[in-house]
Design a protein around this motif. Sequence first.
Motif, PDB file in Angstrom:
ATOM      1  N   THR A 153     -88.294   9.286 -35.202  1.00 30.83           N
ATOM      2  CA  THR A 153     -89.609   8.784 -34.834  1.00 30.83           C
ATOM      3  C   THR A 153     -89.794   7.406 -35.445  1.00 30.83           C
ATOM      4  OG1 THR A 153     -90.551  11.018 -34.730  1.00 30.83           O
ATOM      5  CG2 THR A 153     -92.096   9.178 -34.950  1.00 30.83           C
ATOM      6  N   ARG A 154     -90.010   6.419 -34.610  1.00 34.39           N
ATOM      7  CA  ARG A 154     -90.186   5.049 -35.084  1.00 34.39           C
ATOM      8  C   ARG A 154     -91.672   4.730 -35.188  1.00 34.39           C
ATOM      9  NH1 ARG A 154     -87.091   1.253 -31.130  1.00 34.39           N
ATOM     10  NH2 ARG A 154     -87.324  -0.256 -32.823  1.00 34.39           N
ATOM     11  N   ALA A 155     -92.080   4.186 -36.291  1.00 31.54           N
ATOM     12  CA  ALA A 155     -93.484   3.815 -36.474  1.00 31.54           C
ATOM     13  C   ALA A 155     -93.804   2.607 -35.606  1.00 31.54           C
ATOM     14  CB  ALA A 155     -93.757   3.495 -37.937  1.00 31.54           C
ATOM     15  N   PRO A 156     -94.880   2.667 -34.824  1.00 30.96           N
ATOM     16  CA  PRO A 156     -95.241   1.516 -33.987  1.00 30.96           C
ATOM     17  C   PRO A 156     -95.714   0.344 -34.833  1.00 30.96           C
ATOM     18  CG  PRO A 156     -96.961   3.179 -33.906  1.00 30.96           C
ATOM     19  CD  PRO A 156     -95.824   3.790 -34.667  1.00 30.96           C
ATOM     20  N   THR A 157     -95.509  -0.847 -34.349  1.00 25.58           N
ATOM     21  CA  THR A 157     -95.944  -2.063 -35.040  1.00 25.58           C
ATOM     22  C   THR A 157     -96.754  -2.923 -34.075  1.00 25.58           C
ATOM     23  OG1 THR A 157     -94.115  -3.533 -34.405  1.00 25.58           O
ATOM     24  CG2 THR A 157     -93.716  -2.010 -36.249  1.00 25.58           C
ATOM     25  N   ASP A 158     -97.417  -3.923 -34.623  1.00 26.34           N
ATOM     26  CA  ASP A 158     -98.197  -4.825 -33.782  1.00 26.34           C
ATOM     27  C   ASP A 158     -97.320  -5.756 -32.950  1.00 26.34           C
ATOM     28  OD1 ASP A 158    -100.568  -3.715 -34.481  1.00 26.34           O
ATOM     29  OD2 ASP A 158    -101.343  -5.428 -35.614  1.00 26.34           O
ATOM     30  N   ARG A 159     -96.004  -5.606 -33.040  1.00 25.90           N
ATOM     31  CA  ARG A 159     -95.146  -6.365 -32.124  1.00 25.90           C
ATOM     32  C   ARG A 159     -95.422  -5.988 -30.673  1.00 25.90           C
ATOM     33  NH1 ARG A 159     -91.113  -5.257 -36.269  1.00 25.90           N
ATOM     34  NH2 ARG A 159     -90.224  -3.537 -35.056  1.00 25.90           N
ATOM     35  N   VAL A 160     -96.013  -4.817 -30.463  1.00 25.10           N
ATOM     36  CA  VAL A 160     -96.286  -4.403 -29.083  1.00 25.10           C
ATOM     37  C   VAL A 160     -97.379  -5.247 -28.434  1.00 25.10           C
ATOM     38  CG1 VAL A 160     -95.522  -2.022 -29.487  1.00 25.10           C
ATOM     39  CG2 VAL A 160     -97.950  -2.600 -29.737  1.00 25.10           C
ATOM     40  N   ARG A 161     -98.025  -6.113 -29.203  1.00 23.38           N
ATOM     41  CA  ARG A 161     -99.068  -6.950 -28.599  1.00 23.38           C
ATOM     42  C   ARG A 161     -98.493  -7.817 -27.484  1.00 23.38           C
ATOM     43  NH1 ARG A 161     -97.577  -9.485 -33.292  1.00 23.38           N
ATOM     44  NH2 ARG A 161     -97.311 -11.765 -33.278  1.00 23.38           N
ATOM     45  N   HIS A 162     -97.246  -8.239 -27.623  1.00 19.61           N
ATOM     46  CA  HIS A 162     -96.608  -9.041 -26.579  1.00 19.61           C
ATOM     47  C   HIS A 162     -96.421  -8.211 -25.308  1.00 19.61           C
ATOM     48  CE1 HIS A 162     -95.768 -12.031 -29.682  1.00 19.61           C
ATOM     49  NE2 HIS A 162     -95.143 -11.104 -30.391  1.00 19.61           N
ATOM     50  N   ILE A 163     -96.052  -6.947 -25.484  1.00 22.20           N
ATOM     51  CA  ILE A 163     -95.838  -6.065 -24.340  1.00 22.20           C
ATOM     52  C   ILE A 163     -97.163  -5.748 -23.665  1.00 22.20           C
ATOM     53  CG2 ILE A 163     -94.864  -3.850 -23.598  1.00 22.20           C
ATOM     54  CD1 ILE A 163     -93.174  -3.960 -26.234  1.00 22.20           C
ATOM     55  N   ALA A 164     -98.199  -5.543 -24.468  1.00 21.43           N
ATOM     56  CA  ALA A 164     -99.527  -5.279 -23.906  1.00 21.43           C
ATOM     57  C   ALA A 164     -99.986  -6.457 -23.049  1.00 21.43           C
ATOM     58  CB  ALA A 164    -100.522  -5.009 -25.023  1.00 21.43           C
ATOM     59  N   ARG A 165     -99.813  -7.642 -23.562  1.00 20.01           N
ATOM     60  CA  ARG A 165    -100.228  -8.832 -22.797  1.00 20.01           C
ATOM     61  C   ARG A 165     -99.418  -8.950 -21.511  1.00 20.01           C
ATOM     62  NH1 ARG A 165     -98.724 -14.404 -22.852  1.00 20.01           N
ATOM     63  NH2 ARG A 165    -100.467 -15.779 -22.256  1.00 20.01           N
ATOM     64  N   LEU A 166     -98.129  -8.677 -21.586  1.00 24.82           N
ATOM     65  CA  LEU A 166     -97.293  -8.717 -20.387  1.00 24.82           C
ATOM     66  C   LEU A 166     -97.761  -7.672 -19.374  1.00 24.82           C
ATOM     67  CD1 LEU A 166     -94.786  -9.807 -18.906  1.00 24.82           C
ATOM     68  CD2 LEU A 166     -93.428  -8.114 -20.152  1.00 24.82           C
ATOM     69  N   GLY A 167     -98.109  -6.486 -19.875  1.00 28.71           N
ATOM     70  CA  GLY A 167     -98.586  -5.435 -18.983  1.00 28.71           C
ATOM     71  C   GLY A 167     -99.858  -5.829 -18.256  1.00 28.71           C
ATOM     72  N   VAL A 168    -100.738  -6.533 -18.937  1.00 24.82           N
ATOM     73  CA  VAL A 168    -101.969  -7.005 -18.302  1.00 24.82           C
ATOM     74  C   VAL A 168    -101.649  -8.074 -17.263  1.00 24.82           C
ATOM     75  CG1 VAL A 168    -104.143  -8.238 -18.699  1.00 24.82           C
ATOM     76  CG2 VAL A 168    -103.424  -6.423 -20.270  1.00 24.82           C
ATOM     77  N   ARG A 169    -100.770  -8.994 -17.613  1.00 24.64           N
ATOM     78  CA  ARG A 169    -100.450 -10.109 -16.713  1.00 24.64           C
ATOM     79  C   ARG A 169     -99.697  -9.664 -15.465  1.00 24.64           C
ATOM     80  NH1 ARG A 169     -97.685 -14.934 -19.801  1.00 24.64           N
ATOM     81  NH2 ARG A 169     -98.097 -15.922 -17.784  1.00 24.64           N
ATOM     82  N   THR A 170     -99.044  -8.515 -15.518  1.00 23.96           N
ATOM     83  CA  THR A 170     -98.275  -8.041 -14.358  1.00 23.96           C
ATOM     84  C   THR A 170     -99.073  -7.068 -13.494  1.00 23.96           C
ATOM     85  OG1 THR A 170     -97.263  -6.367 -15.816  1.00 23.96           O
ATOM     86  CG2 THR A 170     -96.006  -8.387 -15.416  1.00 23.96           C
ATOM     87  N   GLY A 212    -108.179   1.986 -24.530  1.00 23.27           N
ATOM     88  CA  GLY A 212    -107.374   2.999 -25.200  1.00 23.27           C
ATOM     89  C   GLY A 212    -106.419   2.385 -26.199  1.00 23.27           C
ATOM     90  N   PRO A 213    -105.505   3.179 -26.742  1.00 18.67           N
ATOM     91  CA  PRO A 213    -104.530   2.665 -27.713  1.00 18.67           C
ATOM     92  C   PRO A 213    -103.530   1.708 -27.045  1.00 18.67           C
ATOM     93  CG  PRO A 213    -104.714   5.070 -27.806  1.00 18.67           C
ATOM     94  CD  PRO A 213    -105.384   4.645 -26.561  1.00 18.67           C
ATOM     95  N   ALA A 214    -103.233   0.617 -27.719  1.00 21.22           N
ATOM     96  CA  ALA A 214    -102.252  -0.330 -27.193  1.00 21.22           C
ATOM     97  C   ALA A 214    -100.884   0.331 -27.037  1.00 21.22           C
ATOM     98  CB  ALA A 214    -102.145  -1.541 -28.111  1.00 21.22           C
ATOM     99  N   LEU A 215    -100.534   1.212 -27.967  1.00 22.19           N
ATOM    100  CA  LEU A 215     -99.249   1.898 -27.862  1.00 22.19           C
ATOM    101  C   LEU A 215     -99.166   2.681 -26.562  1.00 22.19           C
ATOM    102  CD1 LEU A 215     -96.539   2.839 -29.007  1.00 22.19           C
ATOM    103  CD2 LEU A 215     -97.761   4.667 -30.201  1.00 22.19           C
ATOM    104  N   ASP A 216    -100.231   3.396 -26.218  1.00 21.57           N
ATOM    105  CA  ASP A 216    -100.226   4.178 -24.984  1.00 21.57           C
ATOM    106  C   ASP A 216    -100.122   3.270 -23.761  1.00 21.57           C
ATOM    107  OD1 ASP A 216    -100.605   6.237 -26.748  1.00 21.57           O
ATOM    108  OD2 ASP A 216    -102.239   7.172 -25.629  1.00 21.57           O
ATOM    109  N   PHE A 217    -100.817   2.143 -23.803  1.00 25.70           N
ATOM    110  CA  PHE A 217    -100.743   1.212 -22.683  1.00 25.70           C
ATOM    111  C   PHE A 217     -99.320   0.687 -22.512  1.00 25.70           C
ATOM    112  CE2 PHE A 217    -101.209  -3.111 -20.871  1.00 25.70           C
ATOM    113  CZ  PHE A 217    -101.840  -2.784 -19.674  1.00 25.70           C
TER     114      PHE A 217
END
Length: 264
Positions: A153-170, A212-217
């Motif tokens: 189990t890997r602990a999530p980090t705020d590095r996912v903010r880049h992925i969240a932004r990409l998900g919104v832009r796409t 919701g949670p950024a991780l879930d998004f």
Amino acid sequence: MADPTPVLDDLRAESDELDRLVAGASPDRWTLATPAPGWTVAHQIAHLAWTDHSALLAVTDEDGFRALVEQALAAPDSFVDQGAEESAVLPPAELLARWREGRTALDEALRKAPPGARFPWYGPPMAAASLATARLMETWAHGLDVAEALGVTRAPTDRVRHIARLGVRTRDFAFGVHGLPAPADPFRVELRGPSGEVWTYGPEDAPQRVTGPALDFCLLVTQRAHRTDLALRAEGPDADRWLDIAQAFAGPPGTGRPPREATR
């Protein structure tokens, strides 16, 4: 123009974390099945190595990358799997060395890219920051598959903010690949990052919203989890439809993952 340094630093950190995970695995564990049908741990790392090489060609050898695009167009349903298969058969140490060499070369090339430069990709041309974001998204998503196969189990980090932004832009891209018209108006997206910080996108007064949670998004837009297993909320019919079809990666619509209940 966006400074690519922050996302390049986070891509390096994400890659290094996955590297430590597989470097400590015995050779037999590289053959473990991952949640991606037909793909082992070795396939996942081989795919990352192959895609890093593709990105390096896009940055340094446009003719070489154009040849890759022609191969993809000739075999759209098997091109990605073939790329993984070619290197998955290598001894783990050799495959790991190949991935390290390729991602280091890509990192150096993107850091040296002239400001404002755009590079060809399998979709529209991308700037250095966007290409690095795409690589971070893939590294994170395939790293999840590897971790699950290894029982880690890997602990999530705020590095996912880049992925969240990409998900919104796409968002509009996701509608397009499903043959649907893009919504006329922007959505409001509010996501809580792993550190507790709230990341917001779109007008505050937009009538359609996703929260919701950024991780879930990020799990949703990389199709690593089914919507029913995630704590995401949509307000408005178009926002609700988006959560059924969202994808942040290039290519045809993915099949996604089944609900957890269906796999029990």
